[in-house]
Design a protein around this motif. Structure first.
Motif, PDB file in Angstrom:
ATOM      1  N   GLN A  71       8.324   5.865  11.082  1.00  0.00           N
ATOM      2  CA  GLN A  71       9.333   6.268  12.062  1.00  0.00           C
ATOM      3  C   GLN A  71       9.409   5.255  13.201  1.00  0.00           C
ATOM      4  O   GLN A  71       8.399   4.718  13.636  1.00  0.00           O
ATOM      5  CB  GLN A  71       9.060   7.656  12.629  1.00  0.00           C
ATOM      6  N   PHE A  72      10.631   5.016  13.656  1.00  0.00           N
ATOM      7  CA  PHE A  72      10.824   4.117  14.790  1.00  0.00           C
ATOM      8  C   PHE A  72      10.330   4.788  16.062  1.00  0.00           C
ATOM      9  O   PHE A  72      10.503   5.997  16.253  1.00  0.00           O
ATOM     10  CB  PHE A  72      12.301   3.741  14.933  1.00  0.00           C
TER      11      PHE A  72
ATOM     12  N   LEU B 290       7.601   0.283  14.727  1.00  0.00           N
ATOM     13  CA  LEU B 290       7.456   1.401  13.804  1.00  0.00           C
ATOM     14  C   LEU B 290       6.041   1.959  13.855  1.00  0.00           C
ATOM     15  O   LEU B 290       5.066   1.207  13.996  1.00  0.00           O
ATOM     16  CB  LEU B 290       7.726   0.945  12.368  1.00  0.00           C
ATOM     17  N   LEU B 291       5.928   3.276  13.709  1.00  0.00           N
ATOM     18  CA  LEU B 291       4.645   3.930  13.523  1.00  0.00           C
ATOM     19  C   LEU B 291       4.566   4.328  12.056  1.00  0.00           C
ATOM     20  O   LEU B 291       5.433   5.067  11.567  1.00  0.00           O
ATOM     21  CB  LEU B 291       4.537   5.158  14.423  1.00  0.00           C
ATOM     22  N   VAL B 292       3.546   3.846  11.348  1.00  0.00           N
ATOM     23  CA  VAL B 292       3.448   4.100   9.911  1.00  0.00           C
ATOM     24  C   VAL B 292       2.064   4.627   9.555  1.00  0.00           C
ATOM     25  O   VAL B 292       1.088   4.407  10.276  1.00  0.00           O
ATOM     26  CB  VAL B 292       3.733   2.826   9.086  1.00  0.00           C
ATOM     27  N   GLN B 293       2.016   5.325   8.422  1.00  0.00           N
ATOM     28  CA  GLN B 293       0.749   5.792   7.875  1.00  0.00           C
ATOM     29  C   GLN B 293       0.697   5.409   6.401  1.00  0.00           C
ATOM     30  O   GLN B 293       1.659   5.629   5.659  1.00  0.00           O
ATOM     31  CB  GLN B 293       0.605   7.305   8.037  1.00  0.00           C
TER      32      GLN B 293
ATOM     33  N   TYR C 162      -0.772   2.713  11.639  1.00  0.00           N
ATOM     34  CA  TYR C 162      -0.587   1.408  12.271  1.00  0.00           C
ATOM     35  C   TYR C 162       0.740   1.389  13.031  1.00  0.00           C
ATOM     36  O   TYR C 162       1.638   2.198  12.766  1.00  0.00           O
ATOM     37  CB  TYR C 162      -0.549   0.283  11.231  1.00  0.00           C
ATOM     38  N   ILE C 163       0.847   0.447  13.944  1.00  0.00           N
ATOM     39  CA  ILE C 163       2.128   0.125  14.553  1.00  0.00           C
ATOM     40  C   ILE C 163       2.557  -1.241  14.019  1.00  0.00           C
ATOM     41  O   ILE C 163       1.772  -2.196  14.023  1.00  0.00           O
ATOM     42  CB  ILE C 163       2.026   0.074  16.093  1.00  0.00           C
ATOM     43  N   ILE C 164       3.773  -1.303  13.507  1.00  0.00           N
ATOM     44  CA  ILE C 164       4.374  -2.569  13.090  1.00  0.00           C
ATOM     45  C   ILE C 164       5.401  -2.925  14.153  1.00  0.00           C
ATOM     46  O   ILE C 164       6.329  -2.147  14.397  1.00  0.00           O
ATOM     47  CB  ILE C 164       5.042  -2.463  11.708  1.00  0.00           C
TER      48      ILE C 164
END
Length: 263
Positions: A91-92, A100-103, A115-117
């Motif tokens: 999600q942005f 982005l915040l990703v799992q 992580y944050i991309i």
């Protein structure tokens, strides 16, 4: 003639392989700095990130592209071959769509790491949202990404990521060696204080300043979380201290509680 065609085929195959390699890039995650911001404006339209759904994935998975390249995250600092580009959530966290915040979709521990991309001054970076912990109840309270209304995201009781302006904060622990061993309950009206139920007390963290407060629960406290939440509504209210920081405090007998404080 056959030799020429064979050589041409090898060249074509080699070019195809190189193009495939160019379409994927692995990033080694770095550690988050204190109260780090990720709200960078792109200098050109092509600098934005794109989320796309992985075809035929069950449960649904996502991948991320930066420009025309798929982003891979190296999950082992000592092994470049251990990387992945599949996420169970993405999600942005800013309106510019540069962070982005990703799992991850795969897990080697209690829960898939997050992580944050983000596009930074020196290019695209991946930031790890992990802090070592030896808490006895880590398995119970390590829950990955938890969305907290419009305020942002709580990650593993250890990080708070604000929405829209994309800033990441470390949640101050009760014990530096372990993540908060408690259930997240609610946020203050200004969305800056996170309240956790830790045994028979409320551990509260004002994440921008790292100031904390522990309020012992008084009286006959219900055993279930919905019951505790309702009981707190009736017996506690957010009150500001001398620094204008909101913490839950036990009500005086003559204090009128506004239910909006708990929304």
């Amino acid at each position: 003639m056959k030799l020429f065609l064979y050589a041409l085929a090898l060249i074509t195959l080699s070019i195809g392989c190189n193009k495939k390699e160019e379409q994927t890039k692995s990033y080694l995650p770095r550690i988050l700095t204190k109260n780090e911001g990720f709200n960078r404006y792109p200098e050109q339209k092509s600098d934005s990130l794109t989320i796309y759904t992985v075809a035929n994935s069950h449960p649904q998975q996502f991948s991320v592209m930066f420009r025309d390249t798929t982003v891979r995250i190296q999950t082992d600092a000592s092994d470049k071959n251990k990387s992945t580009d599949k996420f169970i959530s993405a999600q942005f966290i800013n309106t510019q769509k540069t962070s982005l915040l990703v799992q991850l979709a795969d897990s080697t521990g209690l829960v898939s790491p997050s992580y944050i991309i983000s596009l930074k001054d020196k290019g695209l970076e991946v930031i790890s949202l992990y802090r070592p912990s030896n808490g006895s109840q880590d398995q119970k309270f390590t829950k990955g990404i938890n969305r907290v209304g419009a305020a942002g995201y709580l990650v593993d009781n250890d990080f708070f990521i604000t929405n829209v302006n994309a800033k990441a904060y470390l949640i101050k622990r009760q014990n530096p060696a372990e993540r908060i061993q408690g259930q997240f309950l609610l946020m203050s009206p200004d969305r800056q204080t996170a309240v956790f139920l830790v045994q028979k007390s409320l551990y509260q963290v004002h994440y921008p300043s790292a100031e904390v407060s522990t309020e012992l629960l008084k009286g006959d406290v219900p055993q279930d979380i919905p019951g505790v939440y309702a009981w707190i509504q009736n017996n506690y209210s957010f009150q500001k201290n001398k620094k204008s920081i909101s913490f839950l405090k036990y009500n005086d007998d003559d204090r009128i509680v506004d239910i909006k404080e708990f929304k």
